[in-house]
Design an enzyme around this catalytic site. Structure first.
Site, PDB file in Angstrom:
ATOM      1  CG  HIS B  78       1.298  12.554 -35.903  1.00 54.03           C
ATOM      2  ND1 HIS B  78       1.804  13.074 -34.738  1.00 54.03           N
ATOM      3  CD2 HIS B  78       0.312  11.704 -35.528  1.00 54.03           C
ATOM      4  CE1 HIS B  78       1.152  12.563 -33.707  1.00 54.03           C
ATOM      5  NE2 HIS B  78       0.231  11.717 -34.154  1.00 54.03           N
ATOM      6  CG  ASP B 107      28.326  -1.437 -21.401  1.00 52.37           C
ATOM      7  OD1 ASP B 107      27.316  -1.397 -22.140  1.00 52.37           O
ATOM      8  OD2 ASP B 107      29.109  -0.486 -21.295  1.00 52.37           O
ATOM      9  CD1 TRP B 143       0.182   4.838 -39.796  1.00 49.71           C
ATOM     10  CD2 TRP B 143       1.952   3.470 -39.629  1.00 49.71           C
ATOM     11  NE1 TRP B 143      -0.224   3.707 -39.146  1.00 49.71           N
ATOM     12  CE2 TRP B 143       0.846   2.842 -39.018  1.00 49.71           C
ATOM     13  CE3 TRP B 143       3.167   2.793 -39.641  1.00 49.71           C
ATOM     14  CZ2 TRP B 143       0.922   1.587 -38.430  1.00 49.71           C
ATOM     15  CZ3 TRP B 143       3.233   1.529 -39.051  1.00 49.71           C
ATOM     16  CH2 TRP B 143       2.118   0.947 -38.453  1.00 49.71           C
ATOM     17  CB  SER B 170      18.738   1.603 -35.953  1.00 43.62           C
ATOM     18  OG  SER B 170      18.639   1.950 -34.606  1.00 43.62           O
ATOM     19  CB  SER B 171      14.753  -1.762 -34.966  1.00 38.71           C
ATOM     20  OG  SER B 171      14.199  -0.497 -34.882  1.00 38.71           O
ATOM     21  CG  HIS B 254      -1.379  -6.957 -34.772  1.00 33.67           C
ATOM     22  ND1 HIS B 254      -2.323  -5.974 -34.705  1.00 33.67           N
ATOM     23  CD2 HIS B 254      -1.335  -7.522 -33.559  1.00 33.67           C
ATOM     24  CE1 HIS B 254      -2.836  -5.955 -33.496  1.00 33.67           C
ATOM     25  NE2 HIS B 254      -2.265  -6.888 -32.772  1.00 33.67           N
ATOM     26  CD  GLU B 256       6.685  -1.246 -35.031  1.00 34.95           C
ATOM     27  OE1 GLU B 256       7.545  -2.119 -35.225  1.00 34.95           O
ATOM     28  OE2 GLU B 256       6.940  -0.146 -34.517  1.00 34.95           O
ATOM     29  CE1 TYR B 258      -0.558  -6.829 -28.119  1.00 34.34           C
ATOM     30  CE2 TYR B 258      -0.726  -7.189 -30.469  1.00 34.34           C
ATOM     31  CZ  TYR B 258      -1.326  -7.066 -29.246  1.00 34.34           C
ATOM     32  OH  TYR B 258      -2.668  -7.159 -29.140  1.00 34.34           O
ATOM     33  CB  SER B 269       5.274  -5.611 -14.536  1.00 34.71           C
ATOM     34  OG  SER B 269       4.260  -5.880 -15.465  1.00 34.71           O
ATOM     35  CG  HIS B 303      -7.027  -7.321 -36.304  1.00 36.66           C
ATOM     36  ND1 HIS B 303      -6.588  -7.943 -35.177  1.00 36.66           N
ATOM     37  CD2 HIS B 303      -6.235  -6.248 -36.455  1.00 36.66           C
ATOM     38  CE1 HIS B 303      -5.575  -7.265 -34.661  1.00 36.66           C
ATOM     39  NE2 HIS B 303      -5.346  -6.239 -35.424  1.00 36.66           N
ATOM     40  CG  HIS B 304      -4.384  -4.167 -38.941  1.00 32.71           C
ATOM     41  ND1 HIS B 304      -4.323  -3.034 -38.157  1.00 32.71           N
ATOM     42  CD2 HIS B 304      -3.758  -5.139 -38.233  1.00 32.71           C
ATOM     43  CE1 HIS B 304      -3.679  -3.309 -37.031  1.00 32.71           C
ATOM     44  NE2 HIS B 304      -3.330  -4.582 -37.053  1.00 32.71           N
ATOM     45  CB  THR B 329      -4.641  -8.224 -23.029  1.00 27.98           C
ATOM     46  OG1 THR B 329      -4.021  -8.630 -24.242  1.00 27.98           O
ATOM     47  CG2 THR B 329      -4.326  -6.770 -22.775  1.00 27.98           C
ATOM     48  CE  LYS B 332       1.646  -8.149 -19.363  1.00 33.39           C
ATOM     49  NZ  LYS B 332       2.766  -9.075 -19.345  1.00 33.39           N
ATOM     50  NE  ARG B 451      -6.747   6.105 -39.795  1.00 38.69           N
ATOM     51  CZ  ARG B 451      -5.836   5.124 -39.640  1.00 38.69           C
ATOM     52  NH1 ARG B 451      -6.196   3.862 -39.759  1.00 38.69           N
ATOM     53  NH2 ARG B 451      -4.603   5.403 -39.347  1.00 38.69           N
TER      54      ARG B 451
END
Lengths: 288, 535
Positions: B78, B107, B143, B170-171, B254, B256, B258, B269, B303-304, B329, B332, B451
């Site tokens: 998932h 293009d 994951w 690809s990315s 991390h 990622e 963002y 925006s 922090h993870h 943040t 924003k 979890r």
């Protein structure tokens, strides 16, 4: 047609939820909603920090969401609001809304940093226990004695947890939170855990103690707690790092007793093992 | 018949190949964008089915649909499907469609590369999903793929790693294309600080992608060699270090998160000024805030890992750097609020999703701030509180922004208007039940539910039931989304004007609806630019 069916669906589900809420709150109240205060000074301080952070966030939310809701209500095109297209920049407010959060953050960071330093103090423990995670259970070895316990999910929970067991979990005492052999610690004394693992990463967590530390192969992590002298009892927790198929089935149960009772338990447990006195705990550390 | 079509095609002067060739050999940014979006929607529904299965298993204590190993596979897949299969390709799809239109380019700069970067994905997804059916089932280590647990899986393990390599390639190719396009193909007069925010946020996202996808590839490759070639990067018994993987993974992980949210900031925006009929407040501050967030995302990974036993000084550093992210943040959010302030607001579906984003993403931000405080994190870490936090920022955050973006630009793509009433149903069902689904998970986490567990103690049943009911209704209401889009394309009311939104500014709205197959073959005029950028 479509609208009424969707509408009915919505109504039933909202009512269904509303019906459940009092039940949820009635069942065991606050415990189901919030962090436990716990029985160590660390867990109580963490609870206070958590509540402080929560209320700061609620305060910020009230202000920010309040302004937003005001706009949503009063600055609507449908009410004939005319856009003020010149309002695109204001150095003054921008400085304010950068500086004010910094001050708020500092006011949260300082107590958090203080508490962090305080609870990471592992000096001068009175009791040392080696904790070794394995798939799936915990081994506890009391340093300075030959007492060693292997603690696994209790048989009744294990039976009920099997696929299609047909046993209702509510009929099992402390389903998934009970073990065959509890780890015993004294209240009022500083207990230091030396945590490691023999296979994959696990994490030893007892919410009421305010202690969570990963058990990692190749590492020995230290963590300490002192249970308040007036709070003997049984405290339950679970592994909190995914460790495979049995991750949900390796709970932690701590029995906190008076120092005298602890000494007696240690002695009794040691005597009952007779021949084990010969080898040191260090030698058995990796031999689960 | 074929001849007739041929003639018709010539009449349009589109010169596009027909049939399967148009898609397999696609080099047109609009076709490739469409394919990305279809792929993302497909994976979103598959990932959603996994989520429904998870919520069904967790509906009550003791109820067992799946073996715990299968449950772990479901949570793992998932996460991977939603991150790499749904949200990231959706952003690339939107970038493909909108960046050339918004900067006045004909293009993307590298059209063949564009084709490659899309067509890698079906193979990657097939490989990843096929791993469910190999002996031992899909990878079930989460994951995050922490070793040594990850090393315990069978045939699915190399399949997943190869799929991640493919998705990473690809990315990276997609990100290179975005950067080259933005740097080289902007219309004359479109200076960097006149670019729409969606273009800005994507430019910054593309740099993040190039910086961290190779890190992920390296981390999983080390796992691969540990497994098959006898290395011991992460094997303590061989002198390696399992915690090294955590550091490397989260150094990717991390930024990622963002990557998943910055383009959402860009879309919000775009939408809020349009439906507030007012230019974006603090445009430059928005750009700088985005860049600051991107920079900070590289120095907060610890922090993870507050419970792995890092030195206290490192924990302090990561706590403070994480808290700092709240400043840009906050800027924003305040800018969006100030954009609505004294505007003239109307609530078409894109705006509804944008407003919901503001409220609910902020809630995810608040829980993020709480999680940054290390002592509290000792209690939150690895519980449903964390699950609630990141789902608040990813579902009513990233996913709502994607919905908002599609409802905003679909008329431009299709030349037709969708069924507003149904889209509002989609919104209200989503916004109500996403909260029913995820809000109780805060309570579960605080009350002590870890979890990634397939079964739980009975005291957690009530809120899990509420969450599951919310999940089922939220999940079911997402079926409305493809229905609304398909209905719009097939039978929506054609749009005559360049823009169906009276408050919209931006070069894409200077083009007719639908945007022609080849757009901006002559660059936009300065007048269009001035009207489009509003300054």
């Amino acid at each position: 047609m479509k609208r009424t069916r969707l509408g009915r669906l919505l109504a039933t589900s909202v009512l269904g939820l509303a019906g459940r809420l009092p039940l949820a709150w009635g069942a065991s109240g606050w415990d189901e909603l919030n962090m436990p205060r716990g029985v160590t000074s660390a867990s109580r301080s963490i609870y206070a920090l958590h509540m402080m952070a929560l209320w700061v966030c609620v305060g910020i939310a009230v202000v920010v969401f309040g302004v937003m809701i005001w706009s949503l209500i009063f600055h609507r095109k449908a009410r004939g609001a005319v856009p003020d297209v010149t309002l695109t920049h204001s150095t003054k407010v921008e400085v304010v809304w950068t500086a004010v959060p910094v001050i708020i953050l500092a006011s949260m960071a300082i107590p958090a940093a203080r508490l962090l330093l305080k609870i990471n103090n592992n000096a001068d423990p009175q009791v040392n226990i080696r904790v070794t995670g394995f798939q799936w259970g915990w081994r506890y070895q009391y340093v300075g004695s030959d007492v060693s316990i292997i603690s696994k999910l209790s048989a009744s929970s294990n039976a009920a947890s099997q696929l299609h067991s047909g046993i209702s979990p509510t009929s099992v005492p402390h389903y998934l939170l009970s073990v065959d052999h509890k780890v015993v610690v004294p209240v009022g004394e500083k207990v230091r855990l030396l945590i490691t693992s023999v296979d994959v990463i696990h994490s030893w967590w007892v919410p009421d103690l305010g202690v969570k530390r990963d058990a990692i192969p190749g590492y020995i992590n230290e963590v300490s707690f002192t249970i308040a002298a007036n709070r003997p009892g049984i405290y339950r927790g679970q592994c909190t790092e995914l460790c495979g198929r049995g991750h949900a089935y390796m709970p932690i149960v701590v029995r906190a007793v008076t120092p005298a009772a602890y000494q007696a338990w240690l002695k009794q447990h040691s005597l009952s093992r007779g021949e084990a006195a010969a080898h040191t705990p260090a030698a058995t550390l990796t031999s689960t | 018949m074929a001849e007739l079509l041929q003639t018709a095609a010539h009449a349009e002067h589109d010169h596009k190949p027909h049939g399967w060739r148009r898609w397999v050999f696609a080099t047109n940014h609009k076709d490739i964008g469409t394919m990305y979006l279809i792929a993302a929607a497909t994976m979103f529904l598959i990932g959603g089915l996994a989520a429904m299965a998870i919520r069904a298993q967790l509906f009550k204590s003791g109820m067992k649909l799946f073996d715990p190993a299968m449950f772990n596979s479901l949570t793992t897949m998932h996460g991977l499907i939603m991150i790499f299969g749904a949200i990231m390709p959706a952003w690339v799809g939107l970038a493909n469609w909108m960046i050339p239109l918004q900067i006045g380019a004909p293009d993307m700069a590298l059209p063949r590369l564009n084709n490659l970067s899309f067509w890698i994905l079906p193979f990657a997804f097939t490989l990843m999903l096929a791993s469910f059916f190999v002996p031992g089932g899909a990878v079930a280590g989460g994951w995050t793929m922490y070793p040594p647990l990850m090393q315990q899986f069978g045939a699915a393990f190399p399949m997943l790693i190869f799929a991640i390599h493919l998705m990473g390639i690809s990315s990276i190719l997609g990100a290179i294309n975005v950067i080259v396009t933005i740097m080289n193909l902007r219309a004359p007069g479109m200076t960097l600080l006149r670019m729409p925010l969606f273009v800005w946020t994507w430019l910054i996202t593309a740099y993040l992608l190039i910086a961290v996808m190779p890190v992920l590839a390296g981390a999983v490759t080390m796992q691969l060699t540990d497994h098959f070639f006898g290395t011991s990067f992460f094997n303590a018994a061989g002198g390696g270090d399992p915690v090294l993987f955590l550091h490397v993974f989260w150094f990717f992980g991390h930024p990622e998160v963002y990557i998943l949210i910055l383009p959402a900031f860009g879309i919000i925006s775009e939408i809020i000024p349009t439906f507030s009929r007012k230019p974006l407040f603090g445009y430059e501050a928005m750009v700088y805030a985005t860049a600051s967030i991107a920079f900070l995302s590289f120095i907060v990974w610890g922090h993870h890992m507050f419970t792995v036993g890092m030195p206290v000084a490192a924990q302090l550093f990561f706590m403070l750097s994480t808290m700092l992210i709240a400043v840009p943040t906050g800027v924003k959010v305040f800018n969006w609020v100030a954009t609505m302030w004294r505007g003239s607001l109307s609530f078409e579906p894109p705006m509804l999703f944008a407003v919901a984003f503001l409220f609910l993403f902020s809630i995810g931000g608040f829980s993020g701030l709480m999680l940054a405080l290390v002592p509290s994190d000792y209690q939150y870490h690895g519980t449903y509180f964390v699950v609630a936090h990141f789902h608040y920022v990813l579902v009513p955050g990233a996913v709502f922004a994607i919905f908002g973006g599609v409802y905003y630009w679909l008329p431009k793509w299709s030349g037709r208007m969708y069924d507003m009433r149904l889209a509002k149903w989609h919104f209200w069902l989503s916004v109500i039940f996403v909260n029913v689904l995820f809000f109780p998970q805060h309570f579960l986490g605080l009350a002590g539910m870890p979890r990634r567990i397939p079964d739980y103690a009975p005291q957690f049943t009530d809120w899990n039931m509420v969450s599951s009911i919310g999940g089922f209704i939220f999940g079911a209401s997402q079926v409305l989304f493809p229905y609304i889009v398909i209905k719009c394309i097939r039978s929506g009311k054609p749009i005559e004007a360049n823009s169906p939104w009276d408050g919209a500014h931006g070069l894409e709205w200077e083009l007719p609806c639908p945007a022609p197959y080849h757009s901006w073959q002559t660059p936009p005029t300065e007048a269009m630019l001035a009207h489009g950028t509003g300054h």
